[in-house]
Scaffold this motif. Structure first.
Motif, PDB file in Angstrom:
ATOM      1  N   SER A 271      11.638  -3.173   9.530  1.00 44.31           N
ATOM      2  CA  SER A 271      12.526  -3.613   8.452  1.00 44.31           C
ATOM      3  C   SER A 271      12.055  -3.171   7.078  1.00 44.31           C
ATOM      4  CB  SER A 271      12.647  -5.138   8.477  1.00 44.31           C
ATOM      5  OG  SER A 271      11.399  -5.740   8.143  1.00 44.31           O
ATOM      6  N   GLY A 272      10.901  -2.502   7.025  1.00 42.14           N
ATOM      7  CA  GLY A 272      10.369  -2.032   5.755  1.00 42.14           C
ATOM      8  C   GLY A 272       9.621  -3.081   4.965  1.00 42.14           C
ATOM      9  N   LYS A 273       9.300  -4.227   5.588  1.00 38.62           N
ATOM     10  CA  LYS A 273       8.618  -5.318   4.892  1.00 38.62           C
ATOM     11  C   LYS A 273       7.131  -5.383   5.185  1.00 38.62           C
ATOM     12  CE  LYS A 273      12.801  -8.179   4.926  1.00 38.62           C
ATOM     13  NZ  LYS A 273      13.422  -9.451   5.381  1.00 38.62           N
ATOM     14  N   PHE A 274       6.609  -4.400   5.918  1.00 38.61           N
ATOM     15  CA  PHE A 274       5.194  -4.390   6.279  1.00 38.61           C
ATOM     16  C   PHE A 274       4.452  -3.503   5.292  1.00 38.61           C
ATOM     17  CE2 PHE A 274       1.685  -2.680   8.988  1.00 38.61           C
ATOM     18  CZ  PHE A 274       1.010  -3.873   9.159  1.00 38.61           C
ATOM     19  N   GLU A 275       3.543  -4.084   4.514  1.00 40.54           N
ATOM     20  CA  GLU A 275       2.933  -3.359   3.406  1.00 40.54           C
ATOM     21  C   GLU A 275       1.548  -2.810   3.718  1.00 40.54           C
ATOM     22  OE1 GLU A 275       2.958  -5.635  -0.160  1.00 40.54           O
ATOM     23  OE2 GLU A 275       4.964  -6.411   0.189  1.00 40.54           O
ATOM     24  N   GLY A 276       1.091  -2.937   4.917  1.00 48.08           N
ATOM     25  CA  GLY A 276      -0.253  -2.445   5.226  1.00 48.08           C
ATOM     26  C   GLY A 276      -0.996  -3.453   6.063  1.00 48.08           C
ATOM     27  N   GLY A 277      -2.306  -3.382   6.035  1.00 45.65           N
ATOM     28  CA  GLY A 277      -3.100  -4.262   6.864  1.00 45.65           C
ATOM     29  C   GLY A 277      -3.264  -3.673   8.254  1.00 45.65           C
ATOM     30  N   LYS A 278      -4.448  -3.779   8.792  1.00 48.41           N
ATOM     31  CA  LYS A 278      -4.749  -3.171  10.093  1.00 48.41           C
ATOM     32  C   LYS A 278      -4.468  -4.141  11.233  1.00 48.41           C
ATOM     33  CE  LYS A 278      -8.602  -0.479   8.128  1.00 48.41           C
ATOM     34  NZ  LYS A 278      -7.934   0.828   8.225  1.00 48.41           N
ATOM     35  N   LEU A 279      -4.113  -3.590  12.377  1.00 48.94           N
ATOM     36  CA  LEU A 279      -4.055  -4.331  13.630  1.00 48.94           C
ATOM     37  C   LEU A 279      -5.051  -3.668  14.574  1.00 48.94           C
ATOM     38  CD1 LEU A 279      -0.265  -4.988  14.392  1.00 48.94           C
ATOM     39  CD2 LEU A 279      -1.965  -6.622  13.610  1.00 48.94           C
ATOM     40  N   LEU A 280      -6.063  -4.426  14.981  1.00 47.06           N
ATOM     41  CA  LEU A 280      -7.103  -3.898  15.854  1.00 47.06           C
ATOM     42  C   LEU A 280      -7.174  -4.795  17.087  1.00 47.06           C
ATOM     43  CD1 LEU A 280      -9.410  -1.880  16.286  1.00 47.06           C
ATOM     44  CD2 LEU A 280     -10.890  -3.370  14.924  1.00 47.06           C
ATOM     45  N   LEU A 281      -6.933  -4.205  18.277  1.00 45.70           N
ATOM     46  CA  LEU A 281      -6.871  -4.978  19.512  1.00 45.70           C
ATOM     47  C   LEU A 281      -7.980  -4.576  20.468  1.00 45.70           C
ATOM     48  CD1 LEU A 281      -5.372  -6.878  21.550  1.00 45.70           C
ATOM     49  CD2 LEU A 281      -4.035  -4.860  22.233  1.00 45.70           C
ATOM     50  N   PHE A 282      -8.699  -5.588  20.994  1.00 47.79           N
ATOM     51  CA  PHE A 282      -9.661  -5.409  22.075  1.00 47.79           C
ATOM     52  C   PHE A 282      -9.135  -6.209  23.262  1.00 47.79           C
ATOM     53  CE2 PHE A 282     -12.030  -4.832  18.158  1.00 47.79           C
ATOM     54  CZ  PHE A 282     -12.756  -3.672  18.409  1.00 47.79           C
ATOM     55  N   PHE A 283      -8.795  -5.511  24.343  1.00 49.97           N
ATOM     56  CA  PHE A 283      -8.074  -6.132  25.450  1.00 49.97           C
ATOM     57  C   PHE A 283      -8.827  -5.852  26.747  1.00 49.97           C
ATOM     58  CE2 PHE A 283      -3.381  -6.609  27.083  1.00 49.97           C
ATOM     59  CZ  PHE A 283      -3.764  -7.708  27.822  1.00 49.97           C
ATOM     60  N   GLY A 284      -9.240  -6.914  27.450  1.00 46.75           N
ATOM     61  CA  GLY A 284     -10.030  -6.750  28.656  1.00 46.75           C
ATOM     62  C   GLY A 284      -9.374  -7.293  29.904  1.00 46.75           C
TER      63      GLY A 284
END
Length: 436
Positions: A318-331
Motif C-alpha cells: 500500500s506504500g505505507k512501509f517506510e523501512g525497517g528490517k525483517l530478519l527471520l530465523f526459522f527452525g
C-alpha cells in the motif's frame, strides 16, 4: 505488638481455574518456581510465592491476578488447589478476625510472606551461571503497538463463547518420512461472521474442543497463536487463521492424541468451532514504520511471525512501509516439517531476510536457530544496539535459553555491555518471549 506468626492473616496468591487457559506462561516466568500444574489446574505454592508480580502482566487472561485472604496456618495447599473447578468464596473479614483473634486481625496485610525461597544460581558444565531467561522477557508491549482487545468472550465475560465457521483448512507441511504422515501441520481459517472479534498480530485465541474429558467435564480451552494480520486472513473480512500441528506424542515421545489439535486438523469447510478470547497484551508488534523486527521461531511458533510478516507485506504493497528490517530465523527438524516453507521462499529478499535451520537433515550436522543467529552475529550486534529493533521468540520452551545465550554471545563478542543491553531489552519492551 504483632500477633504470633501462626495466627497471621495473609493474602494468598491464587489462579482462577475458570478463566485459566493452561498456557504455561505463569509457570515459565516465575523466578522462584512457585507455580506448578497437573492435568487439571495451574496452582501457586504459598510457601514459595514472594509476590514479585512478574507473572501478572504476561498472563493473557488475567486468571493469575487473584488472591484470597486466609489464616496463614490454613492457607490453601497445592492438593486443594489442583482439585478446584472455581476459586473458593471470600472469607468475610469478621470471620477472619474471629479465627485469628483481635490482635492478629489488626495485622491483616498485603505484604509478602516474611520468609521466601530464594533460588540458587544454576551453573552449566563450564561453571558459568546460566541466564534466567524468563526474567529478561518484556511484560509490556512496544510503545508504538496498537491497543489490544482481550477477553471479549470467556467464562466470565457477558458472552461465554463465540461460534466461528471454518472457511479453510490446508496442510502446510510436506508428507514424507520425517514428516511422519499424520504428523502434519494445518493452516486453518475461521470466520466470525457478524460477531466482533478484533485481533492484533501476536495475540492468541482459545479453542474449546467438543465433548467431555476423562472426568466427564467439558474440555478446557486450548490456546493457539493467530497466524494472520489484523485485517484478516482475507482482508476486509471478519476472519483469522491459525497454524496447528497434529499432536500424536508428547515431548517425551510417548503416544498421546491431542484432543484439540486432532479436532482442528480434521475440520472441514463449514464446520463450527467454539472460541474464547482474544488474549495477549504484550507480544505485539511495533507500529512505528521504521522499526525493525527480528523473529526467531520453531515449528508452529511461526504463527505470530507469519502474522507480523504479512501485515508488513500489506503495508509495503500500500506504500505505507517506510523501512525497517525483517530478519527471520526459522527452525525445524527437516525442511519437510517446516510450515510455510514454499511461500516463505517466494517473499522478496529485500523485504525479509530469512535464515533456516534444520536439526535432522540426513547426512548433515544438527543446526539450530541459535547456530544460524551466531552466523549473523555482525548484523545482530547492530540490531541489539538499535532502540527501534524488537526481538520476538516463539516455539518450544527448550529453545528459549539457547536463543538468549546466542544474543548474549553476540553482544559480548562485539564488545558490548550485555548486562546493559539485556536491561534495556526488557525495560523498553524490545525482547518478547512466548515459549511453551
Amino acid at each position: 505488638m504483632n500477633a504470633p506468626t501462626e495466627a497471621a492473616v495473609i493474602k494468598q496468591h491464587l489462579i482462577d481455574p475458570e478463566i485459566c487457559i493452561r498456557c504455561n506462561t505463569c509457570e515459565s516466568i516465575c523466578p522462584v518456581g512457585a507455580i506448578t500444574h497437573d492435568s487439571n489446574n495451574y496452582v501457586v505454592d504459598v510457601d514459595k510465592c514472594n509476590w514479585c508480580n512478574d507473572c501478572i502482566s504476561p498472563c493473557p487472561t488475567g486468571s493469575i491476578d487473584n488472591y484470597r485472604k486466609v489464616l496463614r496456618i490454613k492457607a490453601y495447599s497445592l492438593e486443594e488447589q489442583l482439585g478446584w473447578e472455581e476459586l473458593p468464596a471470600e472469607i468475610p473479614s469478621s470471620e477472619l478476625a474471629a479465627m485469628a483473634g483481635d490482635a492478629a486481625a489488626q495485622t491483616v496485610s498485603d505484604a509478602v510472606p516474611e520468609e521466601t525461597a530464594t533460588p540458587e544460581p544454576v551453573s552449566d558444565p563450564s561453571g558459568q551461571t546460566q541466564l534466567n531467561t524468563s526474567a529478561l522477557g518484556a511484560t509490556l508491549p512496544p510503545w508504538s503497538a496498537a491497543h489490544a482487545y482481550t477477553n471479549l468472550y470467556g467464562p466470565k465475560s457477558a458472552q461465554k463463547t463465540v461460534t466461528a465457521t471454518v472457511t479453510g483448512n490446508v496442510r502446510v507441511t510436506e508428507v514424507g518420512k520425517t514428516a511422519g504422515g499424520d504428523y502434519d501441520t494445518h493452516h486453518i481459517v475461521l470466520d466470525f461472521g457478524s460477531m466482533p472479534f478484533p485481533v492484533l498480530e501476536g495475540q492468541s485465541i482459545g479453542i474449546i474442543p467438543p465433548g467431555l474429558d476423562a472426568k466427564g467435564r467439558p474440555h478446557h480451552a486450548r490456546q493457539y497463536s493467530i497466524a494472520s494480520p489484523r485485517n484478516g486472513e482475507r482482508p476486509g473480512y471478519n476472519n483469522l487463521s491459525l497454524t496447528i500441528k497434529r499432536v500424536l506424542e508428547d515431548h517425551a515421545g510417548q503416544p498421546v492424541r491431542g484432543v484439540a489439535s486432532n479436532f482442528m486438523c480434521d475440520l472441514k469447510v463449514g464446520d463450527k468451532v467454539e472460541v474464547i478470547g482474544p488474549f495477549g497484551t504484550s507480544f505485539l508488534m511495533p507500529n512505528h514504520p521504521r522499526s525493525s523486527i527480528v523473529m526467531i521461531c520453531t515449528g508452529t511458533g511461526s504463527a505470530p511471525m507469519r502474522a507480523m510478516t504479512e501485515w508488513r507485506r500489506r503495508l509495503r504493497q500500500s506504500g505505507k512501509f517506510e523501512g525497517g528490517k525483517l530478519l527471520l530465523f526459522f527452525g525445524a527438524r527437516t525442511q519437510e516439517e517446516l510450515p510455510y516453507f514454499g511461500p516463505l521462499q517466494s517473499l522478496p529478499k529485500d523485504f525479509i531476510d530469512i535464515n533456516f535451520a534444520f536439526s535432522r537433515t540426513a547426512g548433515q550436522p544438527k543446526r539450530y536457530v541459535q547456530d544460524a543467529m551466531r552466523e549473523r552475529a555482525a548484523d545482530l550486534a547492530l540490531l541489539l544496539q538499535d532502540p527501534n529493533t524488537y526481538f520476538y521468540v516463539c516455539g518450544l520452551k527448550s529453545m528459549e535459553e539457547g536463543v538468549v545465550l546466542a544474543l548474549r554471545d553476540v553482544a559480548k563478542a562485539a564488545g558490548l555491555d550485555w548486562e546493559g543491553i539485556a536491561a534495556s531489552l526488557k525495560r523498553d519492551a524490545r525482547l518478547h518471549l512466548e515459549t511453551y
